[in-house]
Design a protein around this motif. Structure first.
Motif: not given
Lengths: 448, 228
Positions: A319, A321, A326, A419, A437, A439-442, A446, A448
């Motif tokens: 991840m 940010a 991380v 998803d 699930l 979560i593909q973020q830019e 992630l 969860i």
């Protein structure tokens, strides 16, 4: 004429102030009443939920089929959860209600554990029934005491709005009030209920888990030397002892140091007393513009772990940010991913420096496990998946269940619609154990 | 003659003073370092089109954006503070529609609200503490969520009555600093400097005797951390 000017102005000012004061007083009284009524409503609802929980639990015990029993146990969970939620938002000091809160949480949690058992067709044992009975009688006691308290509230003996105000000023005085207020006696009675051991997050055995970390105990000087060696490439210097970490599962030394580029950046870390391993490390420096891509950063994190002497660690997800990434690593024994043995490494994307590490999961749980051969083949497990999903890969993984026991599963990454999910199928029974699930973020993936 | 005027003036001042309490701070969404959301992207696009900014349109107000805003303010004769208040906003031609800052969300679920809530709590509780002390406060909140004797959600824990001072006095609503955001993210990612603590207090201000009967794990900065 002129000499009336001053008195007139003063009188007007006085009237204005009086009017304003009156308005303020009314308004604050309105708020006060509003608050009191809100708290009273929550209190009534609390009683209702405790009563319902108690009734649902008794119905569960009377139910003839495991199907009906499961249904009522889940109802108990819901009512206990709602009761707990109402109780925690009433203006009581934590020390006066924590036992009651814990009781409500465990009531719900234990009901879930039992419901999960009966859903799988396992009949409850004699002692589990005994525990349910006991929980029910405590719930009964709690609801009776709460009803008596309600009488006092109604007769005007207690004003929640006042309590709130007192609470702001001095919590000890609220505790004093509480003594007349029955909650204390409820708390005392709650102390007597038995320790519960079961498969759930609030089970008593979880806090007693001993760390697996072995080695000799190190002194603070040795710890400082070991930390300096481990973080030499991070130019960590001038390490000094700030304090000791005690009473925890993993006791250690709390250290601070400067980072070597001379501008006085402070970093901090903890080193375990047993074995002198870094438990966590944090470098909070500002991050410049990103220069590295995620692949490079991940490789840097892998190299760093190798260098720290952690073997057979595979990156599981990442991840990124705010210029830092991380990378999560899990231990791999033979071809099984062991998710409990978790290490996190944080890489600065501007210059590839390691700016964080967290090994508590690994240090507490890592040991050589005796992993049995799976009863199911991967093909068989795949059959258990929903036919509407697209499977991207499958592999063996050891995952902790809610009671911190480990179960061998097949992990499948599947796609459903847009998803991605991770689905875990028990390698022995073929039951579905968990779904995550992704979560593909830019900034990364992630889970969860 | 002079005296009544003095008195009159002081009364007027007194009345003005009283009424100044009624003037609420109007939240016309000031954008500053650490802000994020669509409006920031909008602003970055404008600044880039006009040649003040050459970074990415990230929706995050960071150093590059800060410098660009200052450059823009200097050229337009505004106060050079790098903060987009009402004037700079008007000069930029941004609509002053008030929108909650949000991060972009993948497919419906996100943890960004958690990060936000936690960052606010950390900022309010641990301002001026060492960085690990901020992460530690975040960790205590998350440990409480997982603990049986506390509420089961982050909001439930933070807003529990009688639990946190900043919730009582309203400082919880302040915008969190960059450091607080970073600390919140570290705490959510599993960093826990406290060894599983569920209590912390400042010995200088803590009044409860009960709290000292807890098992203390360590002290970071001004805060003592403890287990059950």
């Amino acid at each position: 004429m002129r000499r009336y000017l001053l008195p007139t102005v003063l009188v007007l000012a006085l009237l204005a102030t009086a009017g304003w004061g009156f308005y303020q007083r009314n308004q604050s009284r309105e708020y006060h009443t509003y608050l009191d009524l809100q708290f009273q409503r929550q209190f009534y609802e609390l009683i209702g939920h405790v009563e319902n929980a108690q009734v649902d639990l008794s119905k569960a015990m009377v139910s003839g089929s495991s199907k009906d029993m499961t249904k009522y146990l889940y109802d108990t969970l819901q009512q206990a959860y709602l009761a707990q939620e109402k109780l925690t938002q009433l203006p009581f000091h934590h020390s006066t209600i924590r036992k009651t809160e814990k009781f409500l949480n465990q009531l719900g949690d234990y009901s879930t554990a039992m419901a999960n058992k009966s859903i799988e067709g396992i009949t409850l044992t004699e002692s589990e029934f005994g525990t349910l009975k006991e929980l029910q009688s405590y719930a009964n006691l709690l609801s009776r005491e709460l009803i008596e308290m309600q009488q006092e509230v109604v007769s005007g003996g207690v004003n929640f709005g006042d309590l709130r105000r007192e609470g702001n000023r001095d919590l000890n005085r609220v505790d004093e009030q509480m003594k007349n207020f029955r909650l204390i006696s409820i708390e005392e009675r709650m102390q007597e209920y038995p320790e519960l051991i079961y498969d759930g997050p609030f089970s008593e055995h979880i806090k007693d888990i001993k760390p697996r970390l072995e080695g000799k105990e190190v002194t603070s000087d040795e710890a400082i030397t070991m930390a300096g060696e481990a973080l030499r490439d991070q130019r960590v210097q001038n390490i000094r002892l700030v304090g000791e970490i005690e009473n925890t599962r993993l006791n250690g030394y709390y250290l601070r140091a400067t980072q070597g580029n001379g501008n006085g950046e402070e970093v901090s870390m903890a080193v375990s007393k047993i074995g002198g391993r870094i438990i966590w490390f944090l470098n909070p420096r500002d991050i410049e513009e990103s220069q590295l891509d995620k692949k490079e950063a991940q490789r840097i994190a892998e190299d760093f772990l190798q260098q720290q002497g952690y073997k057979d660690m595979v990156p599981t997800y990442t991840m990124a940010a705010e210029g830092q990434m991380v990378v999560n690593f899990a231990y791999k024994q033979a071809d099984v991913i062991v998710y409990s043995d978790l290490i996190k490494v944080k890489v600065a994307l501007d210059n590839g420096e390691i700016i964080g590490m967290e090994t508590e999961g690994y240090l507490t749980t890592h040991h050589k496990r005796d992993i049995k051969e799976p009863q199911l083949s991967e093909e068989d497990a795949r059959e258990k998946l929903n036919s509407a999903v697209e499977v991207e890969y499958g592999r063996l993984a050891l995952i902790p269940n809610s009671g911190n026991k480990e179960i061998l599963t097949y992990e499948f990454k599947v796609k459903f619609g847009e998803d991605h999910y991770l689905v875990y199928i028990d390698a022995e029974s073929g039951e579905q154990r968990r779904i995550l699930l992704m979560i593909q973020q830019e900034d990364g993936t992630l889970v969860i | 003659m002079k005296k009544p005027i003095c008195i009159l003036l002081s009364i007027v001042l007194a009345v003005l003073f009283v009424f100044s309490f009624y003037i609420e701070d109007t939240h016309a969404q000031t954008l500053a370092w650490g802000s994020r959301g669509d409006e920031v992207s909008q602003m970055q696009t404008k600044l880039r089109d006009w040649g003040f900014y050459d970074g990415p349109i990230s929706g995050i107000f960071g150093e590059l954006t800060f410098e660009a805003v200052k450059k823009f303010q200097r050229q337009n004769g505004l106060t050079v503070d790098g903060v987009v208040g009402p004037q700079t906003r008007a000069a930029l031609g941004l609509t002053s529609k008030v929108q909650p800052p949000t991060t972009s969300v993948g497919s419906g679920v996100s943890r960004s609200d958690d990060v936000n809530m936690l960052a606010r709590a950390i900022h309010a509780e641990a301002k001026g503490e060492p960085y690990e002390g901020m992460v530690a406060v975040g960790a205590v909140i998350l440990n409480r969520v997982r603990h049986s004797a506390f509420p089961n959600t982050i909001a439930g824990v933070v807003y529990q009555p009688c639990a946190f001072e900043p919730v009582k006095n309203g400082t919880i609503n302040q915008a969190p600093s960059d450091q607080a955001f970073k600390a919140a993210r570290d705490a959510l990612n599993g960093w826990d400097p406290t060894g599983g603590a569920i209590y912390f207090w400042n010995p200088a201000t803590a009044t409860s005797k009960w709290i000292w009967t807890r098992q203390i794990t360590l002290t970071i900065g001004r805060h003592v951390f403890a287990l059950e």
